[in-house]
Design a protein around this motif. Structure first.
Motif, mmCIF file in Angstrom:
data_model
loop_
_atom_site.group_PDB
_atom_site.id
_atom_site.type_symbol
_atom_site.label_atom_id
_atom_site.label_comp_id
_atom_site.label_asym_id
_atom_site.label_seq_id
_atom_site.Cartn_x
_atom_site.Cartn_y
_atom_site.Cartn_z
ATOM 1 N N ILE A 149 0.834 -1.200 0.000
ATOM 2 C CA ILE A 149 0.000 0.000 0.000
ATOM 3 C C ILE A 149 0.867 1.247 0.000
ATOM 4 O O ILE A 149 0.657 2.183 -0.782
ATOM 5 C CB ILE A 149 -0.965 0.004 1.209
ATOM 6 N N ILE A 150 1.873 1.288 0.866
ATOM 7 C CA ILE A 150 2.714 2.477 0.957
ATOM 8 C C ILE A 150 3.633 2.592 -0.257
ATOM 9 O O ILE A 150 3.868 3.675 -0.789
ATOM 10 C CB ILE A 150 3.531 2.470 2.264
ATOM 11 N N TYR A 151 4.170 1.454 -0.729
ATOM 12 C CA TYR A 151 5.063 1.490 -1.891
ATOM 13 C C TYR A 151 4.332 2.024 -3.119
ATOM 14 O O TYR A 151 4.846 2.902 -3.828
ATOM 15 C CB TYR A 151 5.606 0.085 -2.185
ATOM 16 N N VAL A 152 3.156 1.514 -3.375
ATOM 17 C CA VAL A 152 2.405 1.951 -4.558
ATOM 18 C C VAL A 152 2.108 3.444 -4.466
ATOM 19 O O VAL A 152 2.241 4.189 -5.440
ATOM 20 C CB VAL A 152 1.100 1.140 -4.703
ATOM 21 N N ASN A 153 1.730 3.899 -3.283
ATOM 22 C CA ASN A 153 1.383 5.308 -3.120
ATOM 23 C C ASN A 153 2.602 6.216 -3.289
ATOM 24 O O ASN A 153 2.521 7.276 -3.913
ATOM 25 C CB ASN A 153 0.761 5.532 -1.739
ATOM 26 N N SER A 154 3.742 5.801 -2.739
ATOM 27 C CA SER A 154 4.910 6.674 -2.738
ATOM 28 C C SER A 154 5.800 6.510 -3.963
ATOM 29 O O SER A 154 6.484 7.452 -4.371
ATOM 30 C CB SER A 154 5.746 6.437 -1.471
ATOM 31 N N GLU A 155 5.801 5.312 -4.571
ATOM 32 C CA GLU A 155 6.749 5.047 -5.647
ATOM 33 C C GLU A 155 6.108 4.864 -7.027
ATOM 34 O O GLU A 155 6.800 4.924 -8.034
ATOM 35 C CB GLU A 155 7.568 3.779 -5.319
ATOM 36 N N ILE A 156 4.812 4.618 -7.101
ATOM 37 C CA ILE A 156 4.149 4.359 -8.386
ATOM 38 C C ILE A 156 3.189 5.493 -8.751
ATOM 39 O O ILE A 156 3.315 6.135 -9.794
ATOM 40 C CB ILE A 156 3.381 3.019 -8.353
ATOM 41 N N THR A 157 2.223 5.760 -7.873
ATOM 42 C CA THR A 157 1.212 6.779 -8.159
ATOM 43 C C THR A 157 1.862 8.158 -8.248
ATOM 44 O O THR A 157 2.541 8.603 -7.338
ATOM 45 C CB THR A 157 0.131 6.777 -7.063
ATOM 46 N N GLY A 158 1.640 8.829 -9.342
ATOM 47 C CA GLY A 158 2.179 10.169 -9.513
ATOM 48 C C GLY A 158 3.613 10.231 -9.978
ATOM 49 O O GLY A 158 4.124 11.317 -10.268
ATOM 50 N N ASP A 159 4.284 9.093 -10.074
ATOM 51 C CA ASP A 159 5.668 9.080 -10.558
ATOM 52 C C ASP A 159 5.651 9.174 -12.085
ATOM 53 O O ASP A 159 5.021 8.345 -12.746
ATOM 54 C CB ASP A 159 6.361 7.786 -10.121
ATOM 55 N N PRO A 160 6.335 10.158 -12.665
ATOM 56 C CA PRO A 160 6.304 10.321 -14.134
ATOM 57 C C PRO A 160 6.883 9.134 -14.891
ATOM 58 O O PRO A 160 6.643 8.997 -16.096
ATOM 59 C CB PRO A 160 7.145 11.580 -14.357
ATOM 60 N N ARG A 161 7.616 8.256 -14.210
ATOM 61 C CA ARG A 161 8.146 7.067 -14.884
ATOM 62 C C ARG A 161 7.028 6.107 -15.266
ATOM 63 O O ARG A 161 7.187 5.264 -16.148
ATOM 64 C CB ARG A 161 9.142 6.338 -13.982
ATOM 65 N N TYR A 162 5.887 6.215 -14.578
ATOM 66 C CA TYR A 162 4.782 5.292 -14.834
ATOM 67 C C TYR A 162 3.601 6.062 -15.414
ATOM 68 O O TYR A 162 2.887 6.769 -14.706
ATOM 69 C CB TYR A 162 4.359 4.583 -13.539
ATOM 70 N N ASN A 163 3.427 5.927 -16.712
ATOM 71 C CA ASN A 163 2.307 6.566 -17.392
ATOM 72 C C ASN A 163 1.111 5.625 -17.285
ATOM 73 O O ASN A 163 0.911 4.742 -18.130
ATOM 74 C CB ASN A 163 2.666 6.836 -18.852
ATOM 75 N N LEU A 164 0.309 5.811 -16.258
ATOM 76 C CA LEU A 164 -0.751 4.861 -15.954
ATOM 77 C C LEU A 164 -1.977 4.993 -16.842
ATOM 78 O O LEU A 164 -3.001 4.356 -16.579
ATOM 79 C CB LEU A 164 -1.147 4.977 -14.475
ATOM 80 N N VAL A 165 -1.853 5.797 -17.912
ATOM 81 C CA VAL A 165 -2.927 5.822 -18.912
ATOM 82 C C VAL A 165 -2.487 5.097 -20.177
ATOM 83 O O VAL A 165 -3.265 4.962 -21.115
ATOM 84 C CB VAL A 165 -3.368 7.263 -19.249
ATOM 85 N N SER A 166 -1.246 4.628 -20.212
ATOM 86 C CA SER A 166 -0.772 3.872 -21.368
ATOM 87 C C SER A 166 -0.653 2.401 -20.992
ATOM 88 O O SER A 166 -0.430 2.053 -19.833
ATOM 89 C CB SER A 166 0.595 4.387 -21.827
ATOM 90 N N ALA A 167 -0.789 1.532 -21.997
ATOM 91 C CA ALA A 167 -0.716 0.090 -21.747
ATOM 92 C C ALA A 167 0.646 -0.295 -21.175
ATOM 93 O O ALA A 167 0.739 -1.049 -20.198
ATOM 94 C CB ALA A 167 -0.993 -0.678 -23.041
#
Length: 457
Positions: free
Chosen positions: A109-127
């Motif tokens: 939960i904390i990793y996803v929030n701090s390291e994935i969500t909002g990180d520009p390395r992960y474009n979560l609107v692209s496949a």
């Protein structure tokens, strides 16, 4: 069930043994941040492992005073729980497996929030961006082993199944483990626990001390399907779509046992992926199986698939009734083809990068009344797109059945309405009615009140 409660402090396990000062304070601060409620609810679900509830709302209300906090220490952190279910403890000490799962909640939960969500390395609107995020969450959880040959079988099926069906899942798990296959499930009870339980005996007989029992869940469903104690690797993905992608990326084959709306959702997701033109050359063994008493379930599922997605979809799976050994033999043979294909193409054994998962299967679906009513449930579209929309329909039904937010939504606004082609709506209604008659929508003994209403365009 006992509602006795306990207060305790829990020492860390695994990767939380040694932390920097920065990591300690970051965990402490972010655990009380925007993700606290998700962290709390998932932690409560883990502590309720073995409890007999399949209603997320009921669990959260029963333990409304439960609280969890991260306490900094000199070298690491501890978890402080208040008003926790007493069943998670033995003689005042938290059961080790539950403690490991509790720290897995903190990690994911904390990793996803701090390291994935909002990180520009992960474009979560692209496949590709979503797939990269799924990969990093799984890698951070330590699920990958470069030296392990393909042997992971994903097992899907209902948490609410009969004793005979549960025993059958154990037999299949046992036969697969005798062939050195590992088990991945949604981590809960029923058909998610049975294959793992059977596999523990099969692995023991083969002196296979490295059996993997991987459980993959997500915050919306974990309260209704608490992790079973056999799971030795627990991963909590951010949502159902990333959970489903994690299954098909890490698994080398899939066995489907009897289930209800959730199992139908998983089947439709898988078939939609396999129906995509880019995946036509992907070896991926899929077997539907159950005891003789469950034959009717698979007849209904097969009829529904034939009437909606057609013969191309039916060609993607085999149905084997009441023959655990044959299931295991065919799955082992199918996975050998997967190994050969991965070796020839240079793809990783532990993560299927080559599988095409389009954004229609990645975009989180919010089962609001408007979204459910607006689903394109007709044949005037590519079969894989129809599968994606059918998957969303069943996802909404699962939400209304067992998820806290979905249950409250239906209580407030009434049943979801599903509209579409008359023939397709008739097929869906027939399938869902068969689930109700077979008591596959709720735990035995609970009256089922439909959270949906089906109508034609």
């Amino acid at each position: 069930m006992s509602n006795d409660i306990v207060d305790a402090q829990v020492s860390p396990t695994g990767q939380f043994d040694i932390l920097s000062k920065y990591e300690i304070h970051k965990l402490s601060d972010e655990s009380r941040g925007p993700q606290y409620q998700v962290f709390r609810n998932c932690s409560l679900a883990v502590l309720n492992s073995g409890g007999y509830m399949d209603d997320g709302k009921e669990l959260l209300e029963t333990y409304a005073d439960f609280d969890i906090s991260v306490i900094p220490t000199e070298r690491s952190v501890k978890l402080k729980v208040s008003n926790a279910p007493a069943s998670a403890f033995v003689d005042g000490k938290m059961i080790r497996g539950i403690a490991e799962h509790l720290f897995a909640v903190l990690r994911d939960i904390i990793y996803v929030n701090s390291e994935i969500t909002g990180d520009p390395r992960y474009n979560l609107v692209s496949a590709q961006g979503v797939t990269d995020a799924v990969f990093h969450i799984l890698r951070n959880a330590g699920t990958f082993d470069r030296n392990r040959t393909p042997r992971l079988v994903v097992c899907w099926g209902g948490h609410s199944i009969s004793a005979e069906e549960y025993d059958y899942t154990k037999k299949v798990g046992y036969e697969m483990a005798l062939r050195h296959l590992d088990i991945c499930t949604g981590c809960g009870p029923g058909a998610m626990k049975g294959p793992m339980k059977g596999a523990t005996i099969g692995h023991a007989k083969q002196r296979d001390r490295h059996g993997q029992y991987l459980g993959i869940t997500e915050p919306g469903i974990i309260a209704a399907e608490a992790p079973n104690p056999i799971v030795n690797q627990l991963v909590i993905m951010p949502d159902i779509e990333k959970r489903l992608e994690a299954f098909v990326r890490t698994g080398h084959g899939i066995v489907v046992f009897p289930g209800g709306a959730g199992t139908a959702e998983e089947i439709l997701y898988l078939l939609g992926i396999l129906l995509h033109q880019d995946n036509k050359d992907q070896p991926f063994p899929v077997i539907f199986t159950g005891p003789a008493s469950a034959a009717e379930y698979f007849i209904r599922i097969d009829q529904f698939i034939a009437s909606t997605l057609g013969e191309a979809a039916r060609s993607k799976y085999k149905i084997i009734i009441d023959d655990p050994q044959e299931v295991a033999r065919q799955m082992a043979a199918g996975i050998e083809k997967v190994r050969e294909h991965r070796k020839e193409t240079g793809d990783a054994y532990y993560f299927n990068w080559q599988l095409k998962v389009s954004t229609e299967f990645q975009r989180p679906f919010a089962p609001t009344h408007e979204n459910m009513r607006s689903l394109a449930l007709h044949k005037n579209q590519e079969p894989y797109l129809l599968a994606a929309n059918l998957r969303r329909a069943f996802s909404g039904i699962v939400s209304g059945n067992v998820k806290d937010e979905g249950i409250r939504n239906v209580e407030k606004n009434g049943p979801y309405e599903l509209c579409g082609d008359p023939a397709m709506m008739h097929s869906m209604d027939t399938l869902l009615e068969s689930f109700i008659k077979q008591h596959r929508m709720k735990l035995p003994g609970k009256q089922y009140i439909p959270c949906y209403r089906i109508s034609s365009d």
